[in-house]
Write an enzyme that holds these catalytic residues in place. Structure first.
Site, short mmCIF file in Angstrom:
data_model
loop_
_atom_site.label_atom_id
_atom_site.label_comp_id
_atom_site.label_asym_id
_atom_site.label_seq_id
_atom_site.Cartn_x
_atom_site.Cartn_y
_atom_site.Cartn_z
N HIS A 76 -3.61 6.82 -12.87
CA HIS A 76 -4.64 6.72 -13.90
C HIS A 76 -4.27 7.52 -15.16
O HIS A 76 -4.90 7.38 -16.19
CB HIS A 76 -6.00 7.16 -13.35
CG HIS A 76 -6.58 6.16 -12.40
ND1 HIS A 76 -7.85 5.65 -12.52
CD2 HIS A 76 -6.06 5.55 -11.31
CE1 HIS A 76 -8.07 4.78 -11.54
NE2 HIS A 76 -6.99 4.72 -10.80
N TYR B 41 4.19 0.58 -7.52
CA TYR B 41 3.16 1.56 -7.14
C TYR B 41 1.95 0.91 -6.48
O TYR B 41 0.93 1.57 -6.28
CB TYR B 41 2.72 2.37 -8.37
CG TYR B 41 3.46 3.67 -8.49
CD1 TYR B 41 3.36 4.64 -7.49
CD2 TYR B 41 4.27 3.95 -9.58
CE1 TYR B 41 4.04 5.83 -7.58
CE2 TYR B 41 4.96 5.15 -9.68
CZ TYR B 41 4.83 6.08 -8.67
OH TYR B 41 5.50 7.27 -8.76
N HIS C 196 -1.82 0.73 -1.98
CA HIS C 196 -3.17 0.94 -1.45
C HIS C 196 -3.18 1.11 0.07
O HIS C 196 -4.17 1.55 0.63
CB HIS C 196 -4.09 -0.21 -1.89
CG HIS C 196 -4.40 -0.19 -3.36
ND1 HIS C 196 -3.80 -1.02 -4.27
CD2 HIS C 196 -5.23 0.62 -4.07
CE1 HIS C 196 -4.26 -0.75 -5.48
NE2 HIS C 196 -5.13 0.24 -5.40
C1 HEM Z 1 -10.31 4.61 -3.34
C2 HEM Z 1 -9.17 4.48 -3.95
C3 HEM Z 1 -8.77 3.31 -4.82
C4 HEM Z 1 -9.50 2.27 -5.30
C5 HEM Z 1 -10.97 1.98 -5.08
C6 HEM Z 1 -8.60 1.46 -6.10
C7 HEM Z 1 -8.98 0.30 -6.75
C8 HEM Z 1 -8.19 -0.40 -7.63
C9 HEM Z 1 -8.60 -1.53 -8.41
C10 HEM Z 1 -9.99 -2.17 -8.37
C11 HEM Z 1 -7.57 -1.92 -9.17
C12 HEM Z 1 -7.52 -3.07 -10.19
C13 HEM Z 1 -6.97 -4.28 -9.52
C14 HEM Z 1 -6.71 -5.41 -10.49
O1 HEM Z 1 -7.61 -5.81 -11.23
O2 HEM Z 1 -5.60 -5.92 -10.51
C15 HEM Z 1 -6.47 -1.03 -8.87
C16 HEM Z 1 -5.24 -1.11 -9.46
C17 HEM Z 1 -4.17 -0.34 -9.07
N1 HEM Z 1 -4.17 0.68 -8.15
FE1 HEM Z 1 -5.76 1.33 -7.08
N2 HEM Z 1 -7.37 2.02 -6.09
C18 HEM Z 1 -7.42 3.16 -5.32
C19 HEM Z 1 -6.38 3.99 -5.03
C20 HEM Z 1 -5.09 3.78 -5.39
C21 HEM Z 1 -3.97 4.50 -4.89
C22 HEM Z 1 -4.01 5.63 -3.86
C23 HEM Z 1 -2.87 3.98 -5.47
C24 HEM Z 1 -1.48 4.46 -5.15
C25 HEM Z 1 -0.40 4.35 -5.80
C26 HEM Z 1 -3.30 2.93 -6.39
C27 HEM Z 1 -2.47 2.17 -7.21
C28 HEM Z 1 -2.91 1.15 -8.04
C29 HEM Z 1 -2.04 0.42 -8.95
C30 HEM Z 1 -0.55 0.62 -9.16
C31 HEM Z 1 -2.85 -0.51 -9.60
C32 HEM Z 1 -2.43 -1.52 -10.67
C33 HEM Z 1 -2.86 -1.07 -12.05
C34 HEM Z 1 -2.65 -2.12 -13.10
O3 HEM Z 1 -2.68 -3.32 -12.80
O4 HEM Z 1 -2.46 -1.76 -14.27
N3 HEM Z 1 -4.65 2.83 -6.30
N4 HEM Z 1 -6.88 -0.12 -7.93
#
Ligand code: HEM
Length: 632
Positions: free
Chosen positions: A157, A379, A382
């Site tokens: 983030h 990355y 999840h």
């Molecule tokens: C409770 C924890 C988490 C929640 C609820 C969460 C939820 C989300 C959501 C809703 C998205 C957007 C998906 C989309 O529209 O494509 C996202 C993107 C992403 N998350 Fe998580 N996430 C969590 C934890 C993590 C963790 C631990 C990582 C570990 C590396 C991670 C890595 C990413 C990455 C790389 C993206 C893509 C961002 C992008 O498209 O610019 N997230 N996550």
């Protein structure tokens, strides 16, 4: 001079034409790493040879795997007037005020895919349910805990988030597959696409965050975000009297990024707000003439550098737990000659001997700094998220360390968003930290994608719940395809790695091969990147795949060496003597925890790093000097 290698006898026949564009010298270097790869052996080499291999690889990737995807036309400015990190990441690159700022384009490590498989080929529902969906939760073991998992979300983030379109896509499970999917259909916003005018990639996507390692996850991405978090007194940021984040009238945390937050992530934000405020106190004591703005600016520089340093020489070292990577990551920060030499003489010997930090000039290898689509894709981890958070009792039990007993297991769903914030305020920072410290996170492997993420109420950019749920596993497969990220085998070719030609090259696990054939039949080219990265057999000590690691190899260095505040301006003139001293004396997350909770690690942590499971024994002492250690 370009050198053709078509006829080279020991080059794998499917290697990518990148090799054809190489200079004679680089082609020779490529032969070296290719030969080592053929024996699958760089990680089995003694430390010094392993480092040499990685050095060559990084050199080649810097030359052939950094592509500018268009955009950015800033102007020159006076760097002396901007000796601080600006709210939207402007004025960091020495000659272009816009490079790396909020809203600029993601770059690429390779061209968009040249294969023309369709967006639904095979259907993402099939991929998610047959290969990703969690069967039984698989833990990573003692190596990595829930603090490490929260940390990486905290970093993600800080660096990346794609701008969404206003148009939606709907994914419907085809007949026959819906039984494996919690949602039969769901809608989500497309990623906003723009024409780049660049020959490397005809289309691109925008990053809504500042890609610099600038702590924007706590400071916000622009002036508005910054105003939300600052107290405007003594340079400090807002924090509640209990040491957790404050909340607005809707219950949304007041922090630099509030999207898809949960208790572990919010805890990391609060810890580093405390760190920022502690830096402000010390600066105020030493520089009583500093006003609020000066205190804020200097404390931000210091806190961002502390975060970057912990990530480099603590988190990554635990993620890739081998002697070669321990040496490599320390070299990135301190250089081959080590901390003592650098503390005495500064960065006088250049990137290899004195490290990337403190270089006289930033290095961007001729490509404007950004993070890349491929970086985002590797990355996608999840699978690290568990099904529940295990809370522990931290009432003292005596002098000797005892693993704190479990008091409650809280489903992850209850730790998300506003509900998670309420839960966290009842639990408190100390109990949550010790509990997460004692809990392993999930393994990055097939069949480990959390079920609760497959029916998730995601947040919009303001941290508000979206009206309808999404299936993240399906969405992640779709996202890589939508953004033109190469599929696994093409990705490896583009990264100068040896591609696979049949499933058996990839794994000897019969169950995996059977599932891959069911989804992709005999077409190994079709395998999605996220599947390959999760299925790949891991190097001993690595919690992620080798393929993902090679992207880290180039991008982790780039985040440091391209940033003016880690190079030209990493000095006491910009940071102040006290500020620089603060960064220099902080080595690990444990140091930060000790500063704010002086008894916690003494009482509850036996492990060497705050990122490994706290009841594991500390690493045993190895008397052989690091660089002289033999093959593992
Ligand atoms: C409770 C924890 C988490 C929640 C609820 C969460 C939820 C989300 C959501 C809703 C998205 C957007 C998906 C989309 O529209 O494509 C996202 C993107 C992403 N998350 Fe998580 N996430 C969590 C934890 C993590 C963790 C631990 C990582 C570990 C590396 C991670 C890595 C990413 C990455 C790389 C993206 C893509 C961002 C992008 O498209 O610019 N997230 N996550």
């Amino acid at each position: 001079m370009a050198f053709t290698v078509f006829s080279a006898p020991f080059i794998h026949p499917q290697l990518h034409p990148i090799v054809v564009r190489m200079t004679l010298f680089d082609t020779m270097l490529f032969y070296v790493i290719h030969l080592v790869d053929k024996f699958g052996s760089w990680h089995r080499l003694p430390v010094l040879l392993g480092l040499a291999y990685l050095g060559i690889r990084r050199h080649l990737h810097n030359r052939y795997n950094l592509l500018h995807a268009g955009g950015v036309n800033g102007h020159k400015y006076d760097t002396k007037e901007y000796a601080y990190r600006t709210p939207a990441g402007m004025c960091n690159h020495p000659t272009d005020h816009l490079i790396g700022s909020q809203g600029t384009s993601f770059g690429r490590n390779m061209p968009p895919t040249a294969l023309d498989y369709g967006l639904l080929d095979p259907h993402p529902t099939l991929v998610a349910s047959k290969l990703l969906a969690r069967k039984n939760f698989k833990e990573v073991g003692k190596q990595f805990n829930m603090i490490a998992c929260s940390w990486i979300q905290f970093m993600i983030h800080d660096w990346i988030d794609h701008l969404e379109d206003t148009e939606q896509v709907e994914i419907r499970a085809p007949d026959g597959y819906s039984s494996g999917c919690p949602l039969k259909s769901f809608k989500f916003f497309k990623t906003k696409k723009f024409k780049t005018g660049s020959s490397c990639a005809k289309f691109g996507f925008l990053n809504t965050r500042t890609p610099w390692w600038d702590g924007s996850v706590i400071y916000g991405n622009n002036e508005k975000g910054l105003r939300r978090v600052r107290t405007f007194k003594d340079g400090k940021l807002k924090i509640s009297e209990h040491g957790l984040l404050e909340h607005d009238e809707k219950g949304i945390p007041i922090s630099g990024d509030v999207r898809n937050c949960w208790a572990g992530f919010s805890l990391m934000q609060a810890l580093f707000v405390k760190e920022h405020n502690a830096v402000c106190d010390v600066l105020k004591e030493h520089y009583p003439d500093f006003d609020d703005e000066q205190l804020y600016r200097h404390a931000r520089l210091v806190t961002s550098a502390v975060i970057a340093k912990i990530h480099t020489i603590d988190w990554t070292v635990e993620l890739l737990k081998t002697d070669t990577l321990l040496a490599g990551m320390r070299i990135n920060w301190y250089g081959f000659l080590g901390k003592k030499f650098k503390d005495l003489f500064g960065n006088i010997c250049g990137p290899i001997f004195s490290g990337l930090v403190g270089l006289r000039k930033p290095i961007d290898h001729g490509v404007p700094y950004s993070l890349t689509e491929e970086f985002v894709s590797v990355y996608r981890m999840h699978t690290m998220l568990p099904d529940e958070i295990v809370l522990r009792d931290i009432k003292p039990t005596g002098e000797e360390y005892k693993c704190p007993p479990v008091v409650e297991k809280v489903p992850m769903r209850e730790m998300l968003g506003k509900e998670g914030e309420r839960r966290l305020s009842n639990i408190g920072m100390e109990q949550m930290l010790v509990s997460m410290g004692h809990q392993s996170c999930g393994e990055v492997t097939l069949w480990n994608y959390p079920t609760w993420l497959r029916n998730l109420i995601a947040h919009d950019i303001n941290g508000e719940d979206r009206p309808d749920p999404v299936d993240m596993a399906i969405m992640e497969v779709y996202r890589d395809r939508e953004r033109g990220v190469a599929r696994y085998n093409e990705f490896r070719r583009n990264l100068l790695m040896i591609p696979i030609s049949k499933w058996e090259d990839f794994t000897d696990d019969e169950e995996v091969i059977e599932a891959l054939k069911e989804v992709y039949e005999d077409d190994v080219e079709k395998m999605d990147l996220i599947v390959g990265l999760h299925a790949e057999k891991k190097i001993r000590g690595f919690a992620i795949s080798e393929t993902a690691f090679f992207i880290f190899l180039v991008m982790a260095s780039r985040r440091l060496e391209a940033d003016r505040f880690f190079t030209t301006n990493f000095n006491s003139r910009t940071y102040t003597d006290e500020g620089l001293e603060w960064v220099n004396k902080t080595e690990t997350l444990k140091d930060v925890i000790d500063r704010h909770f002086p008894e916690m690690t003494e009482k509850w942590m036996r492990s060497s790093s705050a990122f490994s499971v706290w009841d594991s024994m500390s690493d045993s002492t190895n008397y052989i000097p690091l660089y002289l250690r033999p093959a593992p």
